[in-house]
Write an enzyme that holds these catalytic residues in place. Structure first.
Site, mmCIF file in Angstrom:
data_model
loop_
_atom_site.group_PDB
_atom_site.id
_atom_site.type_symbol
_atom_site.label_atom_id
_atom_site.label_comp_id
_atom_site.label_asym_id
_atom_site.label_seq_id
_atom_site.Cartn_x
_atom_site.Cartn_y
_atom_site.Cartn_z
ATOM 1 N N ARG A 174 -11.243 3.132 -11.615
ATOM 2 C CA ARG A 174 -10.922 4.141 -10.598
ATOM 3 C C ARG A 174 -11.633 5.413 -11.033
ATOM 4 N NH1 ARG A 174 -5.262 5.769 -7.746
ATOM 5 N NH2 ARG A 174 -5.900 3.913 -6.616
ATOM 6 N N HIS B 265 -12.050 2.453 -0.969
ATOM 7 C CA HIS B 265 -10.822 1.917 -1.584
ATOM 8 C C HIS B 265 -10.623 0.475 -1.081
ATOM 9 C CE1 HIS B 265 -7.262 1.807 -3.807
ATOM 10 N NE2 HIS B 265 -6.503 2.676 -3.181
ATOM 11 N N GLN C 260 -7.281 -1.720 -1.520
ATOM 12 C CA GLN C 260 -6.200 -1.262 -0.644
ATOM 13 C C GLN C 260 -6.383 -1.832 0.763
ATOM 14 O OE1 GLN C 260 -3.370 0.985 -1.196
ATOM 15 N NE2 GLN C 260 -2.906 -0.031 0.737
ATOM 16 N N ASP D 77 -3.806 8.905 6.185
ATOM 17 C CA ASP D 77 -3.878 9.067 4.727
ATOM 18 C C ASP D 77 -3.689 10.557 4.458
ATOM 19 O OD1 ASP D 77 -4.287 8.596 2.032
ATOM 20 O OD2 ASP D 77 -6.461 8.427 2.177
ATOM 21 N N CYS E 194 -1.502 4.075 2.834
ATOM 22 C CA CYS E 194 -1.714 3.470 1.515
ATOM 23 C C CYS E 194 -0.760 4.017 0.462
ATOM 24 C CB CYS E 194 -3.171 3.659 1.076
ATOM 25 S SG CYS E 194 -3.607 5.376 0.724
ATOM 26 N N ARG F 160 -0.635 -5.221 -2.221
ATOM 27 C CA ARG F 160 -1.680 -4.917 -3.215
ATOM 28 C C ARG F 160 -1.686 -6.012 -4.281
ATOM 29 N NH1 ARG F 160 -3.500 0.264 -3.912
ATOM 30 N NH2 ARG F 160 -5.025 -0.761 -5.261
HETATM 31 N N1 NVA Z 1 -7.379 9.180 -0.155
HETATM 32 C C1 NVA Z 1 -6.436 9.127 -1.242
HETATM 33 C C2 NVA Z 1 -5.993 7.730 -1.501
HETATM 34 C C3 NVA Z 1 -4.989 7.581 -2.617
HETATM 35 C C4 NVA Z 1 -4.628 6.168 -2.906
HETATM 36 C C5 NVA Z 1 -7.045 9.742 -2.495
HETATM 37 O O1 NVA Z 1 -8.210 9.438 -2.788
HETATM 38 O O2 NVA Z 1 -6.370 10.514 -3.169
HETATM 39 N N1 CP Z 2 -2.548 3.382 -2.713
HETATM 40 C C1 CP Z 2 -2.908 3.539 -3.995
HETATM 41 O O1 CP Z 2 -4.030 3.238 -4.405
HETATM 42 O O2 CP Z 2 -1.920 4.020 -4.780
HETATM 43 P P1 CP Z 2 -2.064 4.555 -6.280
HETATM 44 O O3 CP Z 2 -2.894 5.811 -6.233
HETATM 45 O O4 CP Z 2 -0.656 4.819 -6.711
HETATM 46 O O5 CP Z 2 -2.730 3.502 -7.109
#
Ligand code: NVA
Ligand code: CP
Length: 321
Positions: free
Chosen positions: A117, A144, A147, A240, A280, A308
């Site tokens: 990540r 992502h 997800q 989101d 998500c 997930r």
């Molecule tokens: N768009 C959000 C998704 C989190 C799972 C982010 O990147 O923070």
């Molecule tokens: N939706 C998602 O990826 O959650 P986290 O940021 O908690 O992993």
């Protein structure tokens, strides 16, 4: 499994491949993973063991926070008979300047798969280039995919099909979730309409590629600044956060720019009566969505979060099995 195509895993089609974006995958690969996730979920719910990856190890590098991704990958590996190692970039030499190239080369000597990540998508591309084991995208600034694979599984479970449905995404459309939803929808023949204000449109390259994919399967991708127009007759409503990880300094401006793009009851009146709501998570109630929607009867966000686990087990099995 009516419209999930028959796809035999005789040649282990995804073995040793990377899972970086849905746009780079074929429709068959995506549908195969959804179909396998349904099977794996069934087996797990029946309480049977699933020792598909005995002794295999997944290394997981996190340069951003996570609840769902970390826990679902860790539990997934355990349920498949393997093990996962959590590596916070703060605690490994990557955080002190060791290169992505060296990190990928070294970790590949120890583990059977890597999940990362991170921030810019180019980082994961560089990481995958130098890794000799499969690399899974656990979220980048622009994608992502794990997800959205779970989202497609959730939609399939609730609607019994994917192709031909209408999904509407409302909010910041220039983020990882919207991009992966666009790519995923296009690959499974789902229509997607996007409502966002000026300046928050999806990446043009991703849109153009997805439009070409969608055309092949007869679905459409629409983009407009009017949320009422876009949400009309939607089967699925998605949003989101307005401010993604790494954008915290823009938080106040984003709240103002996106305030007309909240998913609330008055907007959802224009969706189909039996629409489902996806997010998500984590969510900011009162910002991108009201509590009445995310905690209401149309919401499937906790099925989505659970999925997930099942979707990623299918990915791990296909890549590392
Ligand atoms: N768009 C959000 C998704 C989190 C799972 C982010 O990147 O923070
Ligand atoms: N939706 C998602 O990826 O959650 P986290 O940021 O908690 O992993």
């Amino acid at each position: 499994m009516s419209n999930l195509i028959k796809f035999e895993n005789k040649n282990k089609p995804l073995r040793n491949k990377d899972f970086l974006t849905l746009g780079e995958m074929t429709s068959e690969e995506i549908l195969f993973l959804i179909k396998d996730a349904i099977e794996l979920k069934k087996i797990q719910k029946a309480g049977s063991s699933q020792p598909i990856l005995p002794g295999k190890v997944l290394g997981m590098i996190f340069e951003k926070s996570s609840t769902r991704t970390r826990v679902s990958f860790e539990v997934g590996m355990l349920q498949l008979g393997g093990h996962a190692i959590f590596l916070s970039s703060k605690d490994i030499q990557l955080g002190r300047g060791e290169t992505i190239e060296d990190t990928a080369k070294v970790l590949s000597r120890y583990v059977d798969g890597l999940m990362i990540r991170t921030f810019e998508h180019e980082i994961i591309e560089e990481f995958a280039k130098h890794s000799t084991v499969p690399v899974i995208n656990g979220l980048t600034d622009t994608h992502h995919p794990t997800q959205v694979l779970a989202d497609l599984l959730t939609i399939y479970e609730h609607k019994g099909k994917l192709a031909g449905l209408k999904m509407c995404y409302v909010g910041d459309a220039n983020n990882n979730m919207c991009h992966s939803l666009i790519e995923g929808a296009a690959k499974v023949g789902m229509n997607i309409s996007i409502a966002c204000p000026k300046g928050y449109e999806p990446n043009e390259k991703i849109m153009n590629k997805a439009k070409a994919d969608a055309k092949k399967l007869g679905s459409v991708i629409e983009l407009d600044s009017d949320p009422i127009k876009m949400i009309k007759d939607a089967d699925i409503v998605v949003t989101d956060v307005f401010t993604s990880m790494g954008q915290e300094q823009e938080g106040k401006k984003r709240l103002i720019d996106l305030q007309e793009y909240q998913v609330n009851e008055s907007l959802c009146r224009y969706a189909k009566e039996d629409f489902i709501f996806l997010h998500c998570l984590p969510a900011h109630r009162g910002e991108e969505v009201t509590s009445s929607i995310i905690d209401g009867t149309h919401s499937v966000v906790f099925d989505e979060a659970e999925n997930r686990l099942h979707a990623q087990k299918a990915v791990l099995k296909a890549l590392m099995g």
